[in-house]
Design an enzyme around this catalytic site. Structure first.
Site, PDB file in Angstrom:
ATOM      1  N   GLY A 111      87.796  21.653  17.469  1.00 46.21           N
ATOM      2  CA  GLY A 111      87.704  21.380  16.044  1.00 46.21           C
ATOM      3  C   GLY A 111      86.557  20.451  15.706  1.00 46.21           C
ATOM      4  O   GLY A 111      86.702  19.535  14.894  1.00 46.21           O
ATOM      5  N   TYR A 129     104.039  19.851  11.090  1.00 45.93           N
ATOM      6  CA  TYR A 129     102.883  19.117  11.596  1.00 45.93           C
ATOM      7  C   TYR A 129     103.313  17.857  12.341  1.00 45.93           C
ATOM      8  O   TYR A 129     102.838  17.572  13.450  1.00 45.93           O
ATOM      9  CB  TYR A 129     101.948  18.726  10.449  1.00 45.93           C
TER      10      TYR A 129
END
Length: 399
Positions: free
Chosen positions: A93, A274
């Protein structure tokens, strides 16, 4: 307005997306453990190389510098002196947010070559150029953590490159705070846990041997954690709280067919998914430490580098939240951290000689000094860590 901002906090601390930044621990209202601790274990090390020249011998001591770990020595010589190779670090990422800021911070030292592992090659290339990264300081490789086949292909491509692997940074993640229904990975897992935990779990397991073989003086595997999964903090107690339960959802495959899409078997909640994935990340780091640190010397660590309230991470959040959250963090909690500062902090965990202790969850206080933070009972549950490891092994096809 402060009250309005406070009412929006529940999802405010789920701070990471593919290439985005992780939330930051600060010693302000939301950033420090409720237990009083701020102990930092400092260590340093020095490399030494020797070469004989006929009957005469000379030695050169190469000492680790303040922030960046001194790279390993290779066999090339320049005017009779051995040279130092750059360290190689894979950052998932790395096309934006925390990942990009970390890549830039490391590349600018001139002592690291960054492998930017990203879904979108063109986006990553544009981001690197926009950040001013020298072309020779990075390589972009495709990686989609929401596909186990893509993870395996990335590993295969990396091995073929012939580069040694010295540090792996598991940074990328998915955050869907407003999702009412679950989304799924290519392999049928709930998207947040499938990407943030299972994708990184497989990647780390498949690259572990490469790290073992590295001759770099300080090999590290870093998994970005989050304060939101750490329920011994104020932020970690904002609903919905992380809770893995008995792992029945994970055992069933998180596919909403044989089980719930949530790890604990409950109803779907995007923000909680999450947070749960971040608990898995921190437990996985500790299990890596338990299983491999003593034999390999690899440092396994997690961290929470700061609340990057202005990051594009929040683009899926409601407009009012995006408006109020940055000033709320800057002026009320005092926990705000810029992407640049957060990137420097993660770069410290990658390279700083004083942060070589394994099994640690690093945080920073308001003076930007690092310290060993405490994990909540669930995020440090050794039995649960072992169970998650075994279940994850099965889900990604390693067992």
């Amino acid at each position: 307005m402060a009250l309005q901002a406070a009412s929006l906090v529940p999802s405010a601390f789920t701070i990471q997306k593919e290439g985005k930044s992780a939330a930051s621990v600060n010693s302000g209202l939301f950033g420090v453990s409720l237990a009083d601790q701020a102990k930092t274990d400092y260590s340093s090390f020095a490399l030494k190389s020797k070469r004989e020249f006929g009957a005469r011998k000379s030695s050169v001591a190469v000492r680790a510098q303040a922030v960046v770990t001194t790279p390993a020595i290779n066999s090339d010589t320049v005017q009779g002196k051995k040279t130092l190779r750059k360290g190689n670090v894979v950052i998932t990422g790395a096309s934006s947010g925390l990942g990009l800021a970390t890549a830039k911070a490391l590349a600018e030292t001139g002592k690291w070559h960054v492998i930017m592992a990203c879904r979108d090659f063109l986006k990553a290339e544009k981001a690197a150029k926009s950040a001013g990264m020298a072309k020779e300081s990075y390589t972009i490789m495709h990686l989609d953590l929401a596909s186990l086949d893509s993870v395996r292909q990335f590993v295969d491509n990396f091995k073929r490159s012939g580069r040694p692997l010295d540090v792996l940074v598991c940074n990328a993640a998915v955050y869907q705070p407003t999702a009412k229904q679950p989304s799924f990975t290519a392999d049928g897992f709930e998207l947040s846990v499938g990407t943030n935990h299972l994708g990184h779990f497989l990647l780390s397991r498949l690259l572990l041997d490469d790290m073992k073989q590295s001759d770099y003086p300080s090999k590290r595997l870093i998994i970005v954690g989050s304060i939101t999964g750490n329920t011994n903090t104020l932020a970690g107690n904002v609903p919905p709280k992380a809770n893995l339960g008995d792992l029945r959802g994970l055992a069933g495959g998180l596919n909403e067919l044989n089980s719930s899409a949530m790890i604990d078997g409950g109803d779907f909640d995007g923000a909680k998914a999450y947070k749960d994935s971040k608990v898995c990340n921190m437990l996985t780091m500790q299990e890596f430490h338990r299983l491999y640190h003593e034999d390999t010397g690899i440092t396994f660590a997690s961290l929470y580098p700061g609340c990057i309230a202005t990051t594009g991470l929040f683009r899926e959040h409601i407009p009012l939240f995006r408006l109020l959250f940055p000033p709320f963090q800057k002026f009320i909690t005092k926990g705000f951290v810029s992407e640049e500062e957060a990137g420097k902090r993660l770069a410290q965990v990658v390279s700083d000689p004083s942060l070589t202790k394994s099994g640690v969850y690093w945080s920073w206080n308001q003076a930007s000094a690092s310290f060993e933070n405490q994990l909540s009972p669930e995020a440090s549950d050794a039995a649960k860590a072992r169970k998650i490891w075994k279940l994850s092994d099965k889900l990604v096809g390693l067992a």
